[in-house]
Design a protein around this motif. Structure first.
Motif, PDB file in Angstrom:
ATOM      1  N   THR A  25     -34.939 -42.205  18.273  1.00 24.81           N
ATOM      2  CA  THR A  25     -36.198 -42.817  18.695  1.00 24.81           C
ATOM      3  C   THR A  25     -35.970 -43.985  19.643  1.00 24.81           C
ATOM      4  OG1 THR A  25     -37.171 -42.183  16.563  1.00 24.81           O
ATOM      5  CG2 THR A  25     -38.366 -43.803  17.875  1.00 24.81           C
ATOM      6  N   PHE A  26     -35.064 -44.881  19.291  1.00 28.87           N
ATOM      7  CA  PHE A  26     -34.764 -46.018  20.164  1.00 28.87           C
ATOM      8  C   PHE A  26     -34.198 -45.551  21.499  1.00 28.87           C
ATOM      9  CE2 PHE A  26     -34.129 -48.639  16.111  1.00 28.87           C
ATOM     10  CZ  PHE A  26     -35.350 -49.295  16.250  1.00 28.87           C
ATOM     11  N   ALA A  34     -40.639 -48.001  20.322  1.00 27.36           N
ATOM     12  CA  ALA A  34     -40.361 -47.283  19.072  1.00 27.36           C
ATOM     13  C   ALA A  34     -41.093 -47.937  17.908  1.00 27.36           C
ATOM     14  CB  ALA A  34     -38.860 -47.264  18.803  1.00 27.36           C
ATOM     15  N   SER A  35     -41.625 -47.117  17.018  1.00 33.44           N
ATOM     16  CA  SER A  35     -42.330 -47.638  15.842  1.00 33.44           C
ATOM     17  C   SER A  35     -41.617 -47.218  14.572  1.00 33.44           C
ATOM     18  CB  SER A  35     -43.775 -47.140  15.814  1.00 33.44           C
ATOM     19  OG  SER A  35     -43.822 -45.762  15.498  1.00 33.44           O
ATOM     20  N   GLU A  58     -35.675 -55.124  13.564  1.00 35.17           N
ATOM     21  CA  GLU A  58     -34.525 -55.777  14.198  1.00 35.17           C
ATOM     22  C   GLU A  58     -33.226 -55.419  13.485  1.00 35.17           C
ATOM     23  OE1 GLU A  58     -33.014 -60.291  14.272  1.00 35.17           O
ATOM     24  OE2 GLU A  58     -34.805 -59.970  15.505  1.00 35.17           O
ATOM     25  N   ASP A  59     -33.242 -55.462  12.151  1.00 36.88           N
ATOM     26  CA  ASP A  59     -32.036 -55.111  11.393  1.00 36.88           C
ATOM     27  C   ASP A  59     -31.688 -53.638  11.565  1.00 36.88           C
ATOM     28  OD1 ASP A  59     -31.755 -57.679  10.499  1.00 36.88           O
ATOM     29  OD2 ASP A  59     -32.665 -57.320   8.546  1.00 36.88           O
ATOM     30  N   LEU A  60     -32.701 -52.796  11.640  1.00 39.82           N
ATOM     31  CA  LEU A  60     -32.463 -51.368  11.856  1.00 39.82           C
ATOM     32  C   LEU A  60     -31.813 -51.129  13.209  1.00 39.82           C
ATOM     33  CD1 LEU A  60     -32.773 -48.375  11.138  1.00 39.82           C
ATOM     34  CD2 LEU A  60     -35.143 -48.499  11.953  1.00 39.82           C
ATOM     35  N   PHE A  61     -32.320 -51.787  14.235  1.00 36.58           N
ATOM     36  CA  PHE A  61     -31.748 -51.628  15.577  1.00 36.58           C
ATOM     37  C   PHE A  61     -30.316 -52.154  15.618  1.00 36.58           C
ATOM     38  CE2 PHE A  61     -31.831 -52.824  20.268  1.00 36.58           C
ATOM     39  CZ  PHE A  61     -31.707 -51.520  20.699  1.00 36.58           C
ATOM     40  N   THR A  62     -30.071 -53.276  14.958  1.00 39.21           N
ATOM     41  CA  THR A  62     -28.713 -53.824  14.900  1.00 39.21           C
ATOM     42  C   THR A  62     -27.768 -52.852  14.210  1.00 39.21           C
ATOM     43  OG1 THR A  62     -29.553 -56.094  14.869  1.00 39.21           O
ATOM     44  CG2 THR A  62     -27.304 -55.749  14.073  1.00 39.21           C
TER      45      THR A  62
END
Length: 232
Positions: A25-26, A34-35, A58-62
């Motif tokens: 998704t990102f 992205a949601s 933010e933590d998910l993207f990291t």
């Protein structure tokens, strides 16, 4: 008879499933667009479960950046054999790099396009990965240069800039290769080898290219040389 209970999925497996969905998704929609709803739906879980496992967007993207960075670094390191000549080592490293970025285009988009453009702490995560790859390439070139020059004390500074330039070129070429239909990982690697190895080969042979003298310096040298000839 009672209802049959399904086996509960281990946390680590479920988390990787969420990360897979998040990277996709990102990578395709971008961090801002992205949601968490979309990621949860793609992963086949509820949004509260995503938050429970990975705390925040933010933590998910990291977490995605760290996983993809580790996978790319490992792929490059694993692809290089240290018992082959310098050009083969570089070739194998480039093939491994382009193979991984081609097979994982969403992960590469997260690393090279998304993480770098959304500030801290994301940019620092990618910078750390890139520094590791540059250091690895630097050591490959340095070992070859020291052997070619028969100088075990050749300073790292002699090749550090070359490694930086080579990694930067590989990153740009990976973007181009992923966006250009029909370009294979080996073709991308061969393109960069043809671009870089003639220069690196000359360096190994002790024939580095030197820039011409500045125009002002050349003009000043001419009268001085003429005066020296007259006085002589």
């Amino acid at each position: 008879m009672g209802a049959v209970k399904t086996k509960r999925m281990p946390r680590a497996v479920r988390e990787q499933q969420m990360l897979d969905a998040a990277v996709r998704t990102f990578g395709r929609r971008g961090y801002m667009a992205a949601s968490m709803d979309e990621i949860a739906e793609l992963a086949g879980v509820s949004k509260p479960l995503v938050y429970l496992y990975l705390n925040s967007k933010e933590d998910l993207f990291t977490a995605c950046i760290r996983r993809e960075a580790a996978a790319l670094t490992e792929a490059v390191r694993a692809g290089v054999r240290r018992d082959v000549p310098a050009d083969r080592q570089l070739w194998e490293g480039l093939v491994a790099f382009f193979t991984h970025t081609a097979q994982n285009p969403d992960g590469w988009a997260v690393l090279h396009l998304q993480a770098r453009t959304h500030g801290e702490p994301f940019a620092s995560e990618v910078a750390a990965m890139r520094a590791g790859i540059v250091a690895f390439v630097t050591q490959l070139i340095l070992a070859a240069a020291r052997e070619a020059h028969r100088d075990p004390d050749l300073p790292e500074s002699e090749v550090a800039g070359l490694a930086e330039a080579l990694v930067g070129a590989a990153e740009s070429l990976a973007d181009w290769a992923n966006a250009t239909p029909g370009v294979t990982a080996r073709e991308a690697a061969a393109t960069l080898m043809n671009f870089s190895w003639s220069g690196l080969g000359n360096l190994m042979a002790g024939r580095p290219w030197s820039p011409p003298a500045p125009a002002g310096a050349a003009a000043a040298e001419a009268p001085a040389a003429a005066a020296h000839e007259v006085s002589g």
